[in-house]
Design a protein around this motif. Structure first.
Motif, PDB file in Angstrom:
ATOM      1  N   PRO A   8       0.855  -1.191   0.000  1.00 27.67           N
ATOM      2  CA  PRO A   8       0.000   0.000   0.000  1.00 27.67           C
ATOM      3  C   PRO A   8       0.894   1.246   0.000  1.00 27.67           C
ATOM      4  N   ARG A  62      -2.671   3.437  -2.610  1.00 31.26           N
ATOM      5  CA  ARG A  62      -3.069   2.387  -3.540  1.00 31.26           C
ATOM      6  C   ARG A  62      -2.238   1.142  -3.246  1.00 31.26           C
ATOM      7  N   SER A  63      -2.907  -0.017  -3.298  1.00 32.57           N
ATOM      8  CA  SER A  63      -2.187  -1.278  -3.199  1.00 32.57           C
ATOM      9  C   SER A  63      -1.596  -1.562  -4.580  1.00 32.57           C
ATOM     10  N   HIS A 109      -4.777  -0.998  -7.039  1.00 33.83           N
ATOM     11  CA  HIS A 109      -6.147  -0.998  -6.539  1.00 33.83           C
ATOM     12  C   HIS A 109      -6.253  -0.034  -5.362  1.00 33.83           C
ATOM     13  N   CYS A 167      -7.178   1.342  -1.792  1.00 34.65           N
ATOM     14  CA  CYS A 167      -7.215   0.651  -0.505  1.00 34.65           C
ATOM     15  C   CYS A 167      -6.978   1.666   0.606  1.00 34.65           C
TER      16      CYS A 167
END
Length: 314
Positions: free
Chosen positions: A93, A101-102, A118, A120
């Protein structure tokens, strides 16, 4: 498969197979001891629990096929690259000017390149690599300014701005979701997150921000503006900006111009690269963020840096 879990408060998942090994690193010795006991009781004999700072990984068990970080990392330490096996992946992350963002990274020729990304949320990383987020409450209004990356803000001046009359502008741009608009905004000076739930909105008289938690915003020393939205055609919302303080009109103009630029981009996927500071800045990047020892580069789809030959977009 040999995996490294950094700064985790829970046991490792079943991702290495029956013959694999997992090393998990926890900063708090007490939590590490509890995890070791719980894992042994549950029959996870292939897990090594280390009490230490994940900033340094765990060299004795390297190289690792996968390194998974379970806290918001402000930077990617050199130890993670050194301990990653050839062809291995880092999942982290990553904090980028207040955005998290991951990101799944591969490492080649001194550069980290993203393979996927993604949205997160994680607590900020602790230990040597910690860089705290700064939450600035505006008196007792319930409204909070959150800034990252060491940016500064004047709480008294912004509180005075909040007590002034707002200005608002609409773009005519209607969307179903805002997608990665926040990346387009975070590339501008003064990016912040306005935290204001429904109670804070009602109590302060704040013009409702775009989301129930608040909105992305831009600020100066004495003014701020943030994203708003209102119903558009069925299933859509029109995007706009609201501002407070002496420079509200300028901030609103900058904000709405950026929304229009985002709309023209057709919101292609983004690629993230992390370079050593010795590399030159990348022309045309959406964001370039200098950390202690590295530079985070965010590129729009189809673009690659010259420092990363053969790089591929997400």
């Amino acid at each position: 498969m040999n995996g490294l879990l950094l700064r985790t408060r829970s046991g490792p998942s079943e991702f290495t197979g029956p013959a694999g090994q997992v090393t998990t690193v926890e900063l708090d010795p007490g939590i590490a001891a509890e995890a070791q006991q719980a894992l042994a009781t549950a029959g996870y004999g292939h897990v090594t629990v280390v009490a230490g700072d994940g900033e340094y990984g765990h060299p004795p068990n390297a190289p690792y096929d996968r390194i998974i970080v379970t806290a918001g990392a402000w930077e990617l330490p050199a130890a993670w690259a050194d301990q990653l096996a050839p062809g291995g992946l880092l999942v982290v992350p990553l904090r980028m000017r207040g955005l998290t963002r991951s990101v799944t990274f591969e490492h080649m020729a001194g550069t980290w390149r993203s393979r996927s990304m993604h949205e997160c949320g994680f607590m900020p990383i602790r230990g040597v690599g910690a860089v705290a987020e700064r939450n600035i409450p505006l008196a007792d209004t319930g409204v909070t300014i959150r800034i990252d990356d060491g940016h500064l803000a004047d709480a008294d001046a912004l509180q005075r701005a909040l007590s002034s009359s707002p200005a608002q502008s609409w773009t005519g741009i209607e969307v179903t979701v805002t997608g990665e608009l926040d990346f387009w905004l975070a590339g501008l000076d003064g990016f912040f997150r306005l935290l204001a739930g429904s109670g804070a909105v009602q109590g302060s008289g704040l013009v409702p921000p775009a989301f129930n938690w608040g909105a992305m915003g831009l600020l100066t020393s004495d003014s701020f503006a943030y994203l708003t939205r209102r119903p558009g055609r069925p299933g859509h919302s029109e995007l706009g900006a609201c501002g407070y303080g002496p420079e509200r009109e300028q901030l609103i103009s900058t904000y709405t111009d950026r929304i229009r630029a985002f709309n023209r981009s057709q919101e292609g996927k983004l690629q993230v690269e992390v370079h050593p500071l010795t590399y030159a800045p990348v022309p045309g990047a959406l964001m370039q963020i200098e950390k202690r020892n590295s530079r985070v580069i965010v590129l729009t789809e189809g673009k690659v840096s010259q420092e990363a030959p053969g790089a591929m977009s997400i």
